[in-house]
Design an enzyme around this catalytic site. Structure first.
Site: not given
Length: 775
Positions: A321, A724
């Site tokens: 990621r 997030e």
């Protein structure tokens, strides 16, 4: 069967700023956490005996004094584990108790069960362990030099970055260090294991992933998943730190419960929690970039080296990621992104809000800022010329088309509403007139991909019952850690049935009710569980409509659910009356629901495809002031505009944006993790590790959700994830500090600034800049 929200007058429907379902319990002390559950008779309390060495062979362990200590009932080591001595979720390299090799200071070697918490903890300190020391690697740079990797290094390429850089009119190279972060949840790691008949176990665990706890415990005790039930009503914070790490705590409690036949609770104190469990990955980032006179990036190379620790944990997906978010909001036509997953003899780092994405975004934002300072132009202008386009310049390095880009709209609105340009002029003038205090300002964007990059995890289940009095029982695979997931999913069900939310009871996450649930992570909780609950509710609603058409001799279009009532043709009756009638007609009033995220596909072997269902966007402008004599700093003002799609609950989403932003500020400015030369973490308590407090929040904080921005994808009521993405808004604070440091030379030189930008780091940057060490 969709219901128009605008016409709804039910309490707590979709789009309402309904209070968190546990808000009153939180503020009155009535919320039950794992440690508050009434303890069974004759419960035992556990403690861990841990390594004092970063890397060593265990020569011998003398536990006689431990066994003889007051209150001690049992002690276990690796040899007492009847099943698998591993709690690693992806790679089987995380022993519950170290058998003969220790690989970080704080690694559990044995566990004690005693009558009280104090007795267990005191006894754990009485062991005599003899070690044979081995060479220890403690940081990522050393690991790269020694080729010490926990997983294979990976490279993501698009275009020909080498040629593009070499042919570019301008070129910059550099390195920046980015620190880690402890999750510092208010409720520490804890598990309570209770023996059931036939050797089964019931586990209360503070965890984001009850299903993973179920499997880890079953494997450890030598049983099967069917023999273990895990429940979690709520956590006192998690932030990723309770995704994989709780398996260790639960497994130890379970093993001791199995051995003693008594209930066993293991609760770590703050110091042990910080020493034993993993944190956000810290990185060393090298870059090489070529660009034109406007600052357009023509080619770029990144090398990310992360300190993963002694085991793989979730580092593979986290570092993937990082690579996927190295672009942030910028089109990179020619890029090479190299990722080293470094094995070090420190605690295994793990998930933390953003899951590697923030580190990738930090890298590109640092480079963009450096380009601007090299060209002596406003960093915002360089950001803008590099933004993704809509119809062109819209393909990511991993080949996903950015087809929902709204970053231009967000940044333009925020630039205007925050008076960014005028304030930048005023700050430059203010800095010229002040020798000691310097101010800085920065506007940074956020583009964050939503979905688990491991495609199979993008699924969820739910269970809905309607009782004969018209009230509803709701259960789903998501977990509540304070983020308001239970409230949002209840709002979805309330909207579907058109009943007040106080008629719905959300019960604890439970592996015996919804099996095989993914972790509540990747900001996907509402997306996945909301859709699953909606499908369960719609199944029941379809049955109710069918019953009503037959019972009242009307067509389906004449059955309307609204405002706690059901209109059937010319008559109207309360929702609960229809339920009673349906029950008497033997209509099923219970259903499961299942959802799998559509349109995603991803080939990890080529790092290409569509790993993300959609992107969430945002931007922030922050202004700071620093003291050039001490390095101290203060955040003066922040303006935030964030994209939540059509928010399920604006109040909860605003709270997430504010909280994520402040947590990000802590990561980038004050939260410093420091290990000494012996591999001992010395910042393991609030006395040495500084998280943000209320006084660190700017007096002038302006947070707004982007209006009229429904998600283009068919998410739950066209909302967007919000867990997030807001954390990365804090990049604006770091770059405002960097801007203030640059003010020492009136912006003529670009300062080198590592993160976190603590007063010491800021002062060092100023001193280096003043003597011309940084260009």
């Amino acid at each position: 069967m969709a219901v128009k929200i605008a016409n709804s007058t039910i309490r707590g429907g979709v789009g309402a700023s309904h209070p968190h379902d546990s808000a009153r319990l939180h503020v009155t002390g009535g919320a039950t956490y794992t440690d508050d559950i009434p303890e069974p008779r004759n419960i035992l309390h556990a403690a861990l005996g841990v390594s004092s060495q970063p890397h060593a062979r265990i020569i011998s362990i003398d536990l006689e004094a431990v066994l003889a200590a007051p209150g001690v009932v049992a002690v276990i080591t690796a040899e007492h584990i009847p099943g698998e001595n591993n709690y690693g979720a992806v790679v089987a390299d995380d022993p519950i108790l170290a058998p003969d090799l220790v690989q970080y200071v704080g690694q559990p070697i044995f566990a004690v069960a005693a009558a009280t918490v104090d007795q267990a903890r005191q006894a754990a300190g009485l062991a005599q362990v003899e070690y044979a020391a081995l060479p220890a690697i403690l940081d990522a740079e050393t690991a790269v030099r020694e080729k010490s990797f926990i997983l294979p290094s990976e490279t993501l390429r698009t275009g020909d970055s080498r040629s593009a850089i070499e042919l570019a009119p301008h070129r910059l190279q550099g390195k920046v260090n980015l620190g880690g972060q402890d999750q510092f949840y208010l409720e520490g790691q804890i598990a309570l294991a209770i023996p059931r008949e036939g050797g089964d176990l019931f586990i209360y665990s503070s965890t984001q992933h009850p299903g993973e706890i179920q499997h880890a415990v079953a494997h450890a005790i030598g049983r099967q998943a069917k023999d273990v039930v895990v429940e979690c009503r709520r956590m006192g914070g998690a932030f990723g730190g309770k995704e994989s790490q709780p398996a260790l705590i639960a497994a130890v409690a379970a093993l001791l419960a199995q051995k003693t036949g008594a209930a066993v609770k293991l609760r770590l104190d703050r110091d042990a929690d910080m020493i034993v469990t993993g944190k956000r990955h810290d990185f060393v980032i090298d870059y090489d970039v070529g660009f034109d006179d406007r600052g357009v990036i023509l080619g770029i190379n990144f090398c990310y080296a992360s300190r993963c620790g002694m085991s793989a944990d979730l580092s593979g997906a986290i570092n993937d990621r990082t690579m996927f978010h190295t672009d942030n909001a910028y089109f990179l036509s020619d890029a090479t992104i190299e990722s080293h997953r470094c094995k070090t003899h420190t605690v295994s780092n793990t998930a933390f809000r953003g899951f590697g994405g923030p580190q990738g975004m930090f890298g590109i934002e640092y480079v963009v800022d450096e380009i601007a300072r090299q060209l002596q132009v406003d960093p915002l202008d360089v950001r803008k010329v590099n933004f993704y386009g809509s119809d062109t310049r819209n393909v990511t390095p991993y080949k996903q088309i950015v087809d929902d880009n709204i970053i231009h709209e967000i940044v333009d609105k925020l630039e205007a509403s925050s008076d960014y340009r005028q304030r930048r002029v005023e700050i430059a003038q203010w800095n010229r007139e002040n020798d000691v205090l310097k101010r800085g300002i920065a506007l940074t964007p956020v583009k964050f991909g939503i979905s688990f990059t491991a495609t199979h995890l993008n699924q969820a289940g739910a269970l809905v019952h309607i009782y004969t009095d018209g009230t509803v029982h709701l259960n789903h695979g998501g977990t509540e850690m304070g983020q308001g997931l239970f409230t949002k999913v209840a709002q979805v069900v309330a909207e579907e049935f058109q009943i007040d939310i106080d008629q719905i009871k959300v019960t604890a996450s439970d592996t015996s009710k919804v099996p095989n649930a993914s972790a509540t992570a990747a900001s996907s909780g509402s997306d996945l569980n909301g859709k699953a609950a909606q499908r369960a509710a719609r199944k029941i609603k379809k049955r109710l409509v069918k019953f009503a058409t037959e019972h009242f001799s009307v067509s389906a279009k004449d059955v309307i659910f609204a405002n706690n009532k059901v209109t059937v043709g010319e008559q109207s009756l309360p929702f609960q009356e229809l339920i009673k009638l349906a029950y008497m007609a033997r209509t099923s009033l219970s259903s499961t629901g299942f959802y799998r995220t559509p349109r995603i596909n991803y080939d990890r072997s080529t790092f290409s495809g569509r790993p993300f269902f959609y992107f969430a966007y945002g931007a922030a402008v922050s202004e700071v002031v620093i003291d050039t004599l001490t390095g101290e700093n203060r955040l003066l003002r922040s303006d935030i505009l964030h994209d939540c799609g059509d928010s399920l609950n604006p109040a909860i989403d605003l709270g997430q944006v504010e909280g994520g932003f402040v947590q990000g500020v802590g990561w980038l400015t004050s939260e410093e993790l420091w290990w000494n030369q012996d591999g001992v973490l010395k910042t393991h308590a609030p006395s040495t590790y500084k998280i943000p407090t209320s006084s660190d929040v700017p007096d002038d904080l302006r947070v707004e959700l982007l209006a009229d921005s429904a998600n283009r994808e068919k998410t739950i009521y066209r909302s967007k994830a919000v867990g997030e993405p807001p954390l990365m808004l804090a990049l604006s604070v770091f770059h405002a500090i960097k801007d203030a440091v640059a003010g020492v030379t009136e912006g003529k030189r670009s300062p080198h600034l590592d993160a976190p930008a603590t007063p010491e780091t800021i002062l060092t940057s100023i001193e280096n800049l003043s003597v011309g060490l940084d260009q």
